[in-house]
Design an enzyme around this catalytic site. Sequence first.
Site: not given
Lengths: 490, 261
Positions: A241, A250, A234, A78, A244
């Site tokens: 889309c 959405c 995205c 991370e 997705c």
Amino acid sequence: MKRLRSKGKSCVQTEIVETKNVTVVDSHHHGLASKNEIRSLRKSLIDWYDGNKRNLQWRDLAKHSDPNIRGYSVLVSEIMLQQTQVATVKSYYSKWIEKWPDFKSLSQATLEEVNTLWSGLGYYSRGRRLYEAACKVVFEMDGMMPQKAEQLQKRLPGVGPYTAAAIGSIAFNEPVGLVDGNVIRVITRLCSIGADTNKKSVVDVIWKLANELVDPERPGDFNQAIMELGATVCVPKSPHCQSCPISSLCRANKRATHHSAGCPTDIEDVPDCSLCLPIDQPWVETDGVTNYPRKAKKSAAKIARNMVLIVERTAKESASNEYLLWQRPVNGLLANLWEFPSFPSHPWSDDSNESSELTNALDQSKALLTGRAIERCQYVADVYHQFSHIDQTYGVYRVVVSPCEDADDDVLALPDHYQGFRWLNARQIAEAAVSTAMKKVFRAFTQNVDGSGSRSSSSSVKRKTKSKDTGTVFKKQMTLQSFFRSDQTQ
Amino acid sequence: MFEARLLQGSLLKKVMEALKELLNEAAWDCSDAGIQLQAMDNSHVSLVSLNLRAEGFDKYRCDRNLSMGMNLGSMSKILKCASNEDIITIKAQDNADTVTFVFESPEQDKVSDYEMKLMNLDQEHLGIPETDYACTIRLPSSEFARICRDLSQFGESMVISCTKEGVRFSATGDIGTGNIKLAQSAKVDKEEEAVVIEMQEPVSLTFACRYLNSFTKATSLSKSVQLSMSPEVPLVVEYKIEDIGHVRYYLAPKIEDEEAA
């Protein structure tokens, strides 16, 4: 499979999360309205992630049986992934884990070693903080790292709310949501949040939503799924889309498809709402889903120019020339890294009109180099480097100093806070903790100055006429389509 | 019916010179406002935009908008048949597949006409946004041509840097470096000979010399040329064509490959 203990705990959490939900979601679509919608979102996202996730080394290590190894592996990944792309991080990560597989081994390293391995990854303070975190875990916490996001953020250096939530959810299955750039994009689109995402108040709302949406049973996978969705589907420009998994939930997608079909939508920007698109910058038809997120414009990057003096000496008995590097202060830009002595110049000058600045710089260097005379100084090349907030140009000069009988008399008067100096040959420079920008400078230098590398010691005395070269800074010819859009109406 | 008559036929010959080095073919878009042409070179690095206003012609008639695709090599051959003093008329029917050029000598004692086949061109048209440029530099067009010619001996790229003090052109290559600095003119007796700089912020950009040299084929159209630059956007090189319009060249810069910090 989940362990029973954590499952029991997360059920309690679920109840809290879902009752809290009702209070935050307001009347006009900046959230998911029903429990069913939230459940469907969690399921779609996690199913999609199970089928589409990329295989990454830290994802395997995050499943290790030892919680400390899990936490360590996620922490390292991370921190490396902050501001840096996955593709770049991969090789650094495997080198790192091979060298320091756990907190204990890392705590036994030196900061110099850490900086050397981090070299080229940018934002060098990250490496230092990671090292400090390891020392803290080993020496102050008996080698056991905290397992709750709140504690992680409070007690480990370099761990902010995002990293804490990532470690908590991915390594320790704590049901906390998290927000990074990808999540901001997914959530602003999902919940039609058109307010300026540079504002803290807006990001706070997104955090709240992320905490509500996170799957209580598989928080780590949910968080990685939403980030992965942002990174691969995205995406900022032309999102996919069609593929997705959550497009049916959405709000931005709904608005875009309704608009293009010419139907009225129930999504309208409410003038006084702090989360809707601002009334003076309304929905743009052609932008579709990419109307979200909105960001206020950043100010342009600062422009700076430095003169870099590559001070070259002929080593007494070795065959290769050596160059002077000093170490930057403990804090600030490029902290602790080694660099060739650099001095600020005016942003818009170039080698033809910075002679007075150069004279000053040379005077300062003379103070650095007692016992040596400067034989000559020659302009080599300009090197350009883009930092995230500075457009930096380096004017590179070669400064040849006379050989010195007694090498020990190099007494340097360093600028304030600078930590020390060394003479290194070309090979050592390649291995030292040197920033990408300085490596570029040195590459331009070796390309332009023959015999700077490892020829006979007499090479430094030869006069070279070659200076600027076309190969110094590679520039790519752009095409007009990168600037102007095709105009279909014609 | 389309008809455009130009007393000063040499102007069209010069326009042709300004186009044919970069473009093999182009569509001439005619409307009642005038003639426009926009086309990119094959590499899509530069773009030519020509505008000839209807008022600039001695006679201009365009009943319906039409787009005439022309092979500029052929058109150039035809225009070579006209003398500099000739009056030139371009004519076409509304849906014709040919265009006719009529050349009349000033005394009307010789009239020639040439008919040329038109082409079907499917060209990409770019929308060029109105831009406030950070720097505009006006300088004598012959000076600009000279600079481009001189510096292209040194390297294939040229850096144009504009500051308050003046504008600097430089090129670097195997034989060494060339730098040319022009300062703002202090006195402006003849406006077309002046170097005038208007600057909001300093700009420095790199361009391929090859294209700049092609642009200077338009030098005979105008005594002065205007360069407009902003950071990281294409350069605009504009030659005004007296009383009738302009030819503008857009050139994409060379930009260093980005590398993250």
